[in-house]
Design a protein around this motif. Sequence first.
Motif, PDB file in Angstrom:
ATOM      1  N   UNK A  93      11.133   2.598  -4.235  1.00 35.96           N
ATOM      2  CA  UNK A  93      10.006   1.810  -3.722  1.00 35.96           C
ATOM      3  C   UNK A  93       8.661   2.402  -3.803  1.00 35.96           C
ATOM      4  N   UNK A  94       7.822   1.617  -4.367  1.00 35.95           N
ATOM      5  CA  UNK A  94       6.587   2.266  -4.934  1.00 35.95           C
ATOM      6  C   UNK A  94       5.630   1.670  -3.828  1.00 35.95           C
ATOM      7  N   UNK A  95       4.811   2.283  -3.323  1.00 36.08           N
ATOM      8  CA  UNK A  95       3.524   1.739  -2.278  1.00 36.08           C
ATOM      9  C   UNK A  95       2.213   1.947  -2.963  1.00 36.08           C
ATOM     10  N   UNK A  96       1.724   0.514  -3.053  1.00 34.90           N
ATOM     11  CA  UNK A  96       0.294   0.584  -3.641  1.00 34.90           C
ATOM     12  C   UNK A  96      -0.944   0.560  -2.665  1.00 34.90           C
ATOM     13  N   UNK A  97      -2.146   0.752  -2.831  1.00 36.82           N
ATOM     14  CA  UNK A  97      -3.278   0.586  -2.150  1.00 36.82           C
ATOM     15  C   UNK A  97      -4.258  -0.143  -2.910  1.00 36.82           C
ATOM     16  N   UNK A 153      -1.981  -4.500  -8.682  1.00 32.59           N
ATOM     17  CA  UNK A 153      -2.908  -3.711  -9.181  1.00 32.59           C
ATOM     18  C   UNK A 153      -3.360  -2.713  -7.893  1.00 32.59           C
ATOM     19  N   UNK A 154      -3.420  -1.527  -8.093  1.00 34.16           N
ATOM     20  CA  UNK A 154      -3.809  -0.399  -6.999  1.00 34.16           C
ATOM     21  C   UNK A 154      -3.669   0.777  -7.384  1.00 34.16           C
ATOM     22  N   UNK A 155      -3.998   1.701  -6.084  1.00 34.10           N
ATOM     23  CA  UNK A 155      -3.589   3.194  -6.304  1.00 34.10           C
ATOM     24  C   UNK A 155      -2.197   3.377  -5.839  1.00 34.10           C
ATOM     25  N   UNK A 156      -1.433   4.282  -6.531  1.00 32.26           N
ATOM     26  CA  UNK A 156      -0.216   4.661  -6.334  1.00 32.26           C
ATOM     27  C   UNK A 156      -0.174   5.648  -5.136  1.00 32.26           C
ATOM     28  N   UNK A 157       0.639   5.294  -4.030  1.00 33.50           N
ATOM     29  CA  UNK A 157       0.144   5.936  -2.714  1.00 33.50           C
ATOM     30  C   UNK A 157       1.493   6.737  -2.507  1.00 33.50           C
ATOM     31  N   UNK A 158       2.752   6.127  -2.781  1.00 35.70           N
ATOM     32  CA  UNK A 158       3.747   6.923  -2.561  1.00 35.70           C
ATOM     33  C   UNK A 158       5.012   6.451  -3.416  1.00 35.70           C
ATOM     34  N   UNK A 159       6.005   7.051  -3.435  1.00 34.02           N
ATOM     35  CA  UNK A 159       7.446   6.590  -3.956  1.00 34.02           C
ATOM     36  C   UNK A 159       8.391   7.019  -2.953  1.00 34.02           C
ATOM     37  N   UNK A 160       8.906   5.974  -2.514  1.00 40.25           N
ATOM     38  CA  UNK A 160      10.560   6.474  -1.835  1.00 40.25           C
ATOM     39  C   UNK A 160      11.618   6.072  -2.615  1.00 40.25           C
ATOM     40  N   UNK A 200      -3.433   7.920  -8.488  1.00 37.31           N
ATOM     41  CA  UNK A 200      -4.041   7.160  -9.798  1.00 37.31           C
ATOM     42  C   UNK A 200      -3.636   5.656  -9.582  1.00 37.31           C
ATOM     43  N   UNK A 201      -4.735   4.925 -10.285  1.00 37.14           N
ATOM     44  CA  UNK A 201      -4.586   3.591 -10.280  1.00 37.14           C
ATOM     45  C   UNK A 201      -3.450   2.954 -11.343  1.00 37.14           C
ATOM     46  N   UNK A 261      10.445  10.534 -11.253  1.00 33.49           N
ATOM     47  CA  UNK A 261       9.280  11.483 -11.493  1.00 33.49           C
ATOM     48  C   UNK A 261       8.251  11.054 -12.212  1.00 33.49           C
ATOM     49  N   UNK A 262       8.031  10.396 -12.927  1.00 33.75           N
ATOM     50  CA  UNK A 262       6.704   9.788 -13.741  1.00 33.75           C
ATOM     51  C   UNK A 262       6.073   9.110 -12.503  1.00 33.75           C
ATOM     52  N   UNK A 263       6.554   8.168 -11.970  1.00 38.17           N
ATOM     53  CA  UNK A 263       5.721   7.566 -10.654  1.00 38.17           C
ATOM     54  C   UNK A 263       5.304   8.681  -9.628  1.00 38.17           C
ATOM     55  N   UNK A 264       5.785   9.407  -9.329  1.00 41.13           N
ATOM     56  CA  UNK A 264       5.402  10.755  -8.345  1.00 41.13           C
ATOM     57  C   UNK A 264       4.456  11.204  -9.017  1.00 41.13           C
TER      58      UNK A 264
END
Length: 129
Positions: free
Chosen positions: A124-128, A110-117, A96-97, A88-91
Motif C-alpha cells: 500500500x502506497x501513501x500519497x500526500x 497525484x502527490x508526494x510518495x509518503x510511505x510504502x507498507x 518524491x512526486x 523497492x522502487x517505490x521505497x
Amino acid sequence: MNDELEHVVTEGLDEVGYDLVELRKGGSKSRPVLEVRIDRRDGEKVTVDDCARASRSIEARLDAGSLVAERYVLQVSSPGERPLRTPAEWRRFVGRWANVLAPDAGGRFEGEIVELEGDDAQAVVTLRP
C-alpha cells in the motif's frame, strides 16, 4: 538478456555510483546496440555528464571482455518518466512526486510518495496531495 552482460554493466555503474534501471540489447550480432537506463542514488535528475561518466565506466569493462562484438553501440540515458514496478522502487522514491494510475482504486492520483507498507504486489502506497 545475458546475465553476465547485466552483471558487467551493473559493476561498471556501481563503480561510479549509479543504479541500473533497464538494460536492452538490440541491433545485430556483428553490431549490437546496448541501451542502458541509469538513475542517480541521491535522487537528483540524471545529467548528460552522468551519462558520459557511466558510459566510460561501462565501455572500459566491455572493451576488456568478450561479451559483445568488437564494434558495438552503447547508449546511456536517464530513465525519464517510468512506472515504479517493485516495492523497492517505490521505497526509493519516497519523498518524491508521482502520478499514480490505479484503476482498482478509482483512477489517477497525484502527490508526494509518503510511505510504502508491505513487501509484495499488495503493498500500500501513501500519497500526500
